[in-house]
Design a protein around this motif. Sequence first.
Motif, PDB file in Angstrom:
ATOM      1  N   ALA A 193     -20.862  35.859  -6.045  1.00 34.73           N
ATOM      2  CA  ALA A 193     -20.370  37.212  -6.329  1.00 34.73           C
ATOM      3  C   ALA A 193     -19.595  37.786  -5.157  1.00 34.73           C
ATOM      4  N   ALA A 194     -20.111  37.581  -3.937  1.00 34.13           N
ATOM      5  CA  ALA A 194     -19.438  38.129  -2.754  1.00 34.13           C
ATOM      6  C   ALA A 194     -18.083  37.465  -2.531  1.00 34.13           C
ATOM      7  N   ILE A 195     -18.021  36.141  -2.690  1.00 33.63           N
ATOM      8  CA  ILE A 195     -16.750  35.428  -2.495  1.00 33.63           C
ATOM      9  C   ILE A 195     -15.726  35.857  -3.542  1.00 33.63           C
ATOM     10  N   MET A 196     -16.176  36.010  -4.778  1.00 26.41           N
ATOM     11  CA  MET A 196     -15.252  36.430  -5.830  1.00 26.41           C
ATOM     12  C   MET A 196     -14.827  37.889  -5.661  1.00 26.41           C
ATOM     13  N   ALA A 197     -15.721  38.721  -5.118  1.00 27.55           N
ATOM     14  CA  ALA A 197     -15.347  40.103  -4.818  1.00 27.55           C
ATOM     15  C   ALA A 197     -14.260  40.136  -3.746  1.00 27.55           C
ATOM     16  N   GLN A 198     -14.402  39.260  -2.750  1.00 31.60           N
ATOM     17  CA  GLN A 198     -13.385  39.166  -1.694  1.00 31.60           C
ATOM     18  C   GLN A 198     -12.033  38.764  -2.288  1.00 31.60           C
ATOM     19  N   LYS A 199     -12.036  37.780  -3.182  1.00 30.95           N
ATOM     20  CA  LYS A 199     -10.790  37.334  -3.809  1.00 30.95           C
ATOM     21  C   LYS A 199     -10.197  38.427  -4.674  1.00 30.95           C
ATOM     22  N   TYR A 200     -11.031  39.197  -5.336  1.00 34.25           N
ATOM     23  CA  TYR A 200     -10.555  40.309  -6.171  1.00 34.25           C
ATOM     24  C   TYR A 200      -9.839  41.345  -5.309  1.00 34.25           C
ATOM     25  N   LEU A 201     -10.412  41.671  -4.155  1.00 34.83           N
ATOM     26  CA  LEU A 201      -9.792  42.641  -3.258  1.00 34.83           C
ATOM     27  C   LEU A 201      -8.458  42.120  -2.714  1.00 34.83           C
ATOM     28  N   GLU A 202      -8.425  40.821  -2.426  1.00 31.53           N
ATOM     29  CA  GLU A 202      -7.174  40.230  -1.927  1.00 31.53           C
ATOM     30  C   GLU A 202      -6.062  40.350  -2.971  1.00 31.53           C
ATOM     31  N   LYS A 203      -6.406  40.173  -4.257  1.00 28.92           N
ATOM     32  CA  LYS A 203      -5.410  40.300  -5.320  1.00 28.92           C
ATOM     33  C   LYS A 203      -4.907  41.737  -5.422  1.00 28.92           C
ATOM     34  N   LEU A 204      -5.804  42.701  -5.265  1.00 32.49           N
ATOM     35  CA  LEU A 204      -5.399  44.108  -5.332  1.00 32.49           C
ATOM     36  C   LEU A 204      -4.412  44.458  -4.224  1.00 32.49           C
ATOM     37  N   GLY A 256     -13.641  44.340 -11.134  1.00 33.55           N
ATOM     38  CA  GLY A 256     -14.266  44.587  -9.839  1.00 33.55           C
ATOM     39  C   GLY A 256     -15.766  44.724  -9.873  1.00 33.55           C
ATOM     40  N   VAL A 257     -16.380  44.512 -11.030  1.00 37.92           N
ATOM     41  CA  VAL A 257     -17.841  44.614 -11.158  1.00 37.92           C
ATOM     42  C   VAL A 257     -18.418  43.221 -11.417  1.00 37.92           C
ATOM     43  N   PHE A 258     -19.330  42.803 -10.546  1.00 37.85           N
ATOM     44  CA  PHE A 258     -19.962  41.492 -10.639  1.00 37.85           C
ATOM     45  C   PHE A 258     -21.471  41.683 -10.809  1.00 37.85           C
ATOM     46  N   ALA A 259     -22.138  40.670 -11.347  1.00 39.79           N
ATOM     47  CA  ALA A 259     -23.600  40.724 -11.495  1.00 39.79           C
ATOM     48  C   ALA A 259     -24.202  39.451 -10.915  1.00 39.79           C
ATOM     49  N   ALA A 260     -25.337  39.591 -10.245  1.00 41.86           N
ATOM     50  CA  ALA A 260     -25.971  38.448  -9.585  1.00 41.86           C
ATOM     51  C   ALA A 260     -27.488  38.551  -9.665  1.00 41.86           C
ATOM     52  N   GLY A 261     -28.128  37.403  -9.757  1.00 40.79           N
ATOM     53  CA  GLY A 261     -29.588  37.388  -9.739  1.00 40.79           C
ATOM     54  C   GLY A 261     -30.215  37.597 -11.098  1.00 40.79           C
ATOM     55  N   ASP A 262     -31.452  38.077 -11.097  1.00 34.78           N
ATOM     56  CA  ASP A 262     -32.251  38.170 -12.320  1.00 34.78           C
ATOM     57  C   ASP A 262     -31.717  39.161 -13.344  1.00 34.78           C
ATOM     58  N   ALA A 316     -16.257  52.372  -3.963  1.00 38.21           N
ATOM     59  CA  ALA A 316     -15.845  51.014  -3.624  1.00 38.21           C
ATOM     60  C   ALA A 316     -15.091  50.402  -4.794  1.00 38.21           C
ATOM     61  N   LYS A 317     -14.097  49.574  -4.483  1.00 36.05           N
ATOM     62  CA  LYS A 317     -13.322  48.928  -5.534  1.00 36.05           C
ATOM     63  C   LYS A 317     -14.023  47.705  -6.090  1.00 36.05           C
ATOM     64  N   THR A 318     -15.047  47.217  -5.385  1.00 40.37           N
ATOM     65  CA  THR A 318     -15.873  46.138  -5.933  1.00 40.37           C
ATOM     66  C   THR A 318     -17.341  46.552  -5.889  1.00 40.37           C
ATOM     67  N   LEU A 319     -18.040  46.199  -6.939  1.00 39.43           N
ATOM     68  CA  LEU A 319     -19.451  46.560  -7.078  1.00 39.43           C
ATOM     69  C   LEU A 319     -20.211  45.323  -7.542  1.00 39.43           C
ATOM     70  N   ILE A 320     -21.263  44.973  -6.818  1.00 35.66           N
ATOM     71  CA  ILE A 320     -22.109  43.835  -7.202  1.00 35.66           C
ATOM     72  C   ILE A 320     -23.449  44.371  -7.678  1.00 35.66           C
ATOM     73  N   LEU A 321     -23.765  44.122  -8.935  1.00 38.75           N
ATOM     74  CA  LEU A 321     -25.029  44.559  -9.519  1.00 38.75           C
ATOM     75  C   LEU A 321     -26.061  43.463  -9.335  1.00 38.75           C
ATOM     76  N   ALA A 322     -26.958  43.658  -8.393  1.00 39.22           N
ATOM     77  CA  ALA A 322     -28.039  42.701  -8.117  1.00 39.22           C
ATOM     78  C   ALA A 322     -29.363  43.429  -8.281  1.00 39.22           C
ATOM     79  N   LEU A 323     -29.492  44.124  -9.392  1.00 41.28           N
ATOM     80  CA  LEU A 323     -30.589  45.066  -9.611  1.00 41.28           C
ATOM     81  C   LEU A 323     -31.926  44.402  -9.931  1.00 41.28           C
ATOM     82  N   GLY A 324     -31.898  43.094 -10.185  1.00 41.14           N
ATOM     83  CA  GLY A 324     -33.146  42.385 -10.418  1.00 41.14           C
ATOM     84  C   GLY A 324     -33.811  42.760 -11.733  1.00 41.14           C
ATOM     85  N   ALA A 325     -35.094  42.537 -11.771  1.00 37.16           N
ATOM     86  CA  ALA A 325     -35.871  42.828 -12.972  1.00 37.16           C
ATOM     87  C   ALA A 325     -37.158  43.519 -12.574  1.00 37.16           C
TER      88      ALA A 325
END
Length: 432
Positions: free
Chosen positions: A419-430, A394-400, A228-237
Motif C-alpha cells: 500500500a505504501a509503495i503504491m501510494a508513493q507511485k500515485y503521488l508521483e503520477k499526480l 488515492g485510497v488504499f486498504a491493508a491488513g485485516d 492528504a492526497k493518499t489515505l491508507i485504511l489499515a483499520l483492522g478488525a
Amino acid sequence: MIPEIAHQDFEVKVLQNKKPVVVDFYSTECPPCEALAPKYKDVAEKFSEVIDFYKIYRQENRNLAENLRVTSSPTLLFFKNGKESAERLTGNIKKSEIINEIKKIISENEFNRFNVKKPLETEKADVLILGAGPAGMSAAIYAAQAKLKTILIDQEGPGGQVAISHLISNYPGTGRPVNGYELIHSMQTQVLEAGAKILSSVDITSIQLSETNEPHKVILDDELKFQAKTLILALGAEPRLLGVEGEKEFKGKGISYCATCDGKFYENKEIIVIGGGNSAIEESLFLTKFASKITIVHQFDTLQANQTAQEKAFNHEKINFVFNSEPRKFEMKNNKMIVTIENIKSKEYSQIETDGVFIFAGRAPNVLSVSDKIKTDANGYIETNEDLETNLPGVFAAGDVRQKSIRQAVTAASDGCIAAIMAQKYLEKLES
C-alpha cells in the motif's frame, strides 16, 4: 496527574464525596488501559472543577474490584451521591463515550461551561494512515523512508490485535516466539526512527473521502484536521459479537474478549472459552496459567486452530471441550456466570456454571464511517485490486480490514508495504 487511590480510600473519596466521581480501574500489561490513559487525563483536565477523577490499580485491589463486579480492564465507573449514576465503560473506550456519560452526573450548565472545544487546527501530509497494527506500521515505515510526510493515526494504542496477543510464534526475524506487545513496541520504534508521526488514543470523529484527486480529510476529537492526497485504511478488525442474550449486559462484568487483559483475574477459577480457531485455542493455553479449569465450547465437531495448538490443548489437563454447541444465553446468579448452551445436532439445552467467559468468535472489519463510499463485500471487508487500491482515487486498504483469504500479522505487514509503495507511485503520477 490523576490521583491514585486504593480500597481503603474508596468509601471516603468516592462513596462519601459530595462531588460526582469517575474511577478508572486499570491493569498493567493492558493495551486498552494504556490507550485510555491520555483520553482520561484530557477529560479530567476539562471537568476537574466539578468532578473528582481517580485511578485504582485493579491487581492490588482485587477484593474491591470483585465487590463492584469489575471483571475487565479498563473499566470506568461514574458516581453521583455515592451511587453509580451512568453506564459503565469497558475495553476500548472512546473519549466521546466518556463525555457522554459525564453528561449524566453533572448539570447541563456545568457541562456546557467546561466542555469547551478547541479551535480546529489543520495539518497536511503526503500519506495518512488509519490504524497502527502491523499493516499500518509497515506502511508508515515504507512511506516515511521514501521521504513522504507520513502520519499514522490509531483510535486505541498502537498494535491492534497483535498488541493483545500473548504470543506470536511465527513472525519472521524474531528468532523465537515473541510477546505481541513486544513485537509492536519494536515496530513502533522503527516507525518513529523512520520519521513518521504517530497519533494514538484519539477519536476519529469524521472521515471525508474525496471521489476526485482532491485531498482526503480526517478530523480527530473535533480538534485536529488532517489532509492528504493518499489515505491508507489499515483499520483492522474488532471482536465479533455473538449477539446472544446477556452478552452486552455482562460485557466487562463476567464476559471478556482479551485474555492478556483479564486472564490474571481468574486465578484458581473456572472459565468458559467460546470458539475453536487459532485465537480461541492459543488464548485458552495462555489462560491455563491462571484458571483451574477451562471449558472450550465450539460450534463444530473439530477445531480450526493450527495443529500445534490443537495438540497442546487436547493434552492439557485443565482443558476440556464441548463440541457441536453454541451459547444461547448468559446470566448471573450468586456471582456466577450461567451459560445456557444448545447442542446443534441434538437440539438439547444444558447449562454450565462458571466464573467468567472469554469469547473468541472471530473478528469483524472495523470500517468506521467509510463504508458508505468505499466498496465492500457482503461481509463488510473492503474490496481492493492487487495493488491494494480501493474504488476511490488515492485510497488504499491493508491488513485485516480488506477482503483476503489469509489474515495473519505477517500478511498484514506485507499489505502495508504494498500500500505504501503504491501510494508513493500515485503521488508521483499526480506530480508528473
